[in-house]
Scaffold this active site. Structure first.
Site, mmCIF file in Angstrom:
data_model
loop_
_atom_site.group_PDB
_atom_site.id
_atom_site.type_symbol
_atom_site.label_atom_id
_atom_site.label_comp_id
_atom_site.label_asym_id
_atom_site.label_seq_id
_atom_site.Cartn_x
_atom_site.Cartn_y
_atom_site.Cartn_z
ATOM 1 C CG ASP A 84 8.978 -12.425 2.977
ATOM 2 O OD1 ASP A 84 8.908 -11.181 2.935
ATOM 3 O OD2 ASP A 84 9.244 -13.050 4.021
ATOM 4 C CG HIS B 198 -1.761 -12.598 6.307
ATOM 5 N ND1 HIS B 198 -1.602 -11.272 6.003
ATOM 6 C CD2 HIS B 198 -2.744 -12.641 7.231
ATOM 7 C CE1 HIS B 198 -2.458 -10.554 6.710
ATOM 8 N NE2 HIS B 198 -3.170 -11.362 7.473
ATOM 9 N NE ARG C 35 -3.769 -2.410 2.145
ATOM 10 C CZ ARG C 35 -3.406 -3.669 2.404
ATOM 11 N NH1 ARG C 35 -2.187 -3.936 2.890
ATOM 12 N NH2 ARG C 35 -4.233 -4.686 2.189
HETATM 13 N N1 APR Z 1 10.846 -0.008 6.791
HETATM 14 C C1 APR Z 1 9.762 0.310 7.559
HETATM 15 N N2 APR Z 1 8.514 0.445 7.056
HETATM 16 C C2 APR Z 1 8.367 0.247 5.728
HETATM 17 C C3 APR Z 1 9.444 -0.071 4.871
HETATM 18 C C4 APR Z 1 10.727 -0.188 5.460
HETATM 19 N N3 APR Z 1 11.811 -0.495 4.726
HETATM 20 N N4 APR Z 1 8.964 -0.198 3.605
HETATM 21 C C5 APR Z 1 7.633 0.039 3.673
HETATM 22 N N5 APR Z 1 7.274 0.313 4.942
HETATM 23 C C6 APR Z 1 5.943 0.572 5.475
HETATM 24 C C7 APR Z 1 5.052 1.328 4.542
HETATM 25 O O1 APR Z 1 5.185 2.708 4.777
HETATM 26 C C8 APR Z 1 3.653 0.810 4.941
HETATM 27 O O2 APR Z 1 3.070 1.629 5.957
HETATM 28 O O3 APR Z 1 5.338 -0.688 5.675
HETATM 29 C C9 APR Z 1 3.915 -0.569 5.538
HETATM 30 C C10 APR Z 1 3.446 -1.692 4.644
HETATM 31 O O4 APR Z 1 2.034 -1.662 4.628
HETATM 32 P P1 APR Z 1 1.281 -2.572 3.553
HETATM 33 O O5 APR Z 1 1.905 -2.400 2.223
HETATM 34 O O6 APR Z 1 -0.186 -2.327 3.740
HETATM 35 O O7 APR Z 1 1.620 -4.063 4.001
HETATM 36 P P2 APR Z 1 0.981 -4.863 5.196
HETATM 37 O O8 APR Z 1 0.555 -3.959 6.299
HETATM 38 O O9 APR Z 1 1.942 -5.959 5.550
HETATM 39 O O10 APR Z 1 -0.328 -5.524 4.519
HETATM 40 C C11 APR Z 1 -1.058 -6.444 5.298
HETATM 41 O O11 APR Z 1 -2.426 -6.930 3.374
HETATM 42 O O12 APR Z 1 -2.445 -7.320 1.121
HETATM 43 C C12 APR Z 1 -2.546 -7.907 2.339
HETATM 44 O O13 APR Z 1 -2.033 -10.135 2.907
HETATM 45 C C13 APR Z 1 -1.448 -8.913 2.527
HETATM 46 O O14 APR Z 1 -0.153 -9.410 4.510
HETATM 47 C C14 APR Z 1 -0.626 -8.348 3.683
HETATM 48 C C15 APR Z 1 -1.652 -7.489 4.408
#
Ligand code: APR
Length: 237
Positions: free
Chosen positions: A105, A120, A37
């Site tokens: 992963d 998940h 996201r």
């Molecule tokens: N270090 C710290 N934070 C980070 C980094 C980093 N290197 N890279 C990205 N982020 C942050 C982003 O700013 C974001 O707020 O990590 C967060 C990732 O959020 P998402 O992309 O929504 O991922 P996640 O919260 O794991 O999604 C949850 O949604 O699509 C489903 O099943 C899928 O497990 C996933 C779930």
């Protein structure tokens, strides 16, 4: 400001008798795996409701297969980073009791973490969507039908609309209830029910994330990249 926050968190970790870590996709972006996201995330390019639902397996297996084949093949060229290894080392040293992750992963496992709750699922194991029998990565990648019933193969991830493995979720709740400190790393906390876990702790709650997320839930927020913050914390422990 940042130094002070790092000092505060390292102090909390030393004082904590039962620390639980919860990670999301932000934990793996420094390994070259996109999150979902944030600005370069997967869901900014592909509609999850199109590709990451069980209905897609029946309605448009070509699309489903292409998306997950791409994710599986991407994974095979990437590796865990020092942040994954530091968390695994903290577990060995008794600083962390349990790791709850939304990530599929397998990088925490590869880095050496043992007490993991992968809520998940995993993209490294496969099964038939119909008879649930195990399948190999090769059979999935080569789009072979299930060898037992001819059904479509899929990774063992929890798709949108599917329920999480209840036993894992219950274990995660038990761990959170036992925790004296919950450190949440790299997640937008947008997906239920994982998003509800941090507030279930009676302990301290700390958030490490690259972007700020609208929440007043946490006692301490450290804005930064997971690997960098974890390495900086390690120098203080
Ligand atoms: N270090 C710290 N934070 C980070 C980094 C980093 N290197 N890279 C990205 N982020 C942050 C982003 O700013 C974001 O707020 O990590 C967060 C990732 O959020 P998402 O992309 O929504 O991922 P996640 O919260 O794991 O999604 C949850 O949604 O699509 C489903 O099943 C899928 O497990 C996933 C779930």
């Amino acid at each position: 400001m940042r130094e002070n926050n790092l000092d505060q968190l390292s102090k909390l970790m030393k004082q904590s008798s039962y620390t639980v870590i919860l990670t999301g996709a932000g934990m793996s972006t420094e390994s070259g795996i996109p999150d979902f996201r944030s600005s370069q995330g997967l869901w900014t390019k592909i509609d999850p409701m199109q590709v990451a639902r069980p209905e897609t397996i029946e309605e448009n297996y070509k699309l489903f297969h292409e998306f997950y084949k791409m994710r599986v093949e991407t994974l095979n060229t990437k590796n865990p980073h020092d942040g994954h290894r530091i968390i695994a080392d903290w577990e060995k040293r008794g600083l962390v009791k349990t790791l709850i992750t939304q990530n599929v992963d397998g990088f925490h496992q590869l880095a050496g973490s043992q007490k993991i709750l992968p809520l998940h699922g995993t993209i490294r194991e496969f099964r038939c969507h119909h008879c649930q029998k195990k399948a190999t990565e090769s059979d999935f990648i080569h789009k072979k039908p299930c060898q037992y019933c001819g059904g479509p193969l899929r990774p063992n991830v929890v798709l949108f609309g599917e329920s999480l493995p209840m036993s894992l979720l219950e274990q995660a709740m038990v761990e959170i209830h036992k925790s004296t400190l919950v450190i949440v790393i790299g997640t937008s906390l947008r997906v239920y029910p994982v998003s509800q876990l941090p507030e279930m702790t009676k302990g301290k709650k700390v958030f490490i994330n690259r972007e700020s997320v609208a929440t007043t839930l946490f006692d301490l927020v450290i804005q930064g990249n997971a690997q960098e913050v974890l390495m900086a914390l390690e120098t203080r422990l």
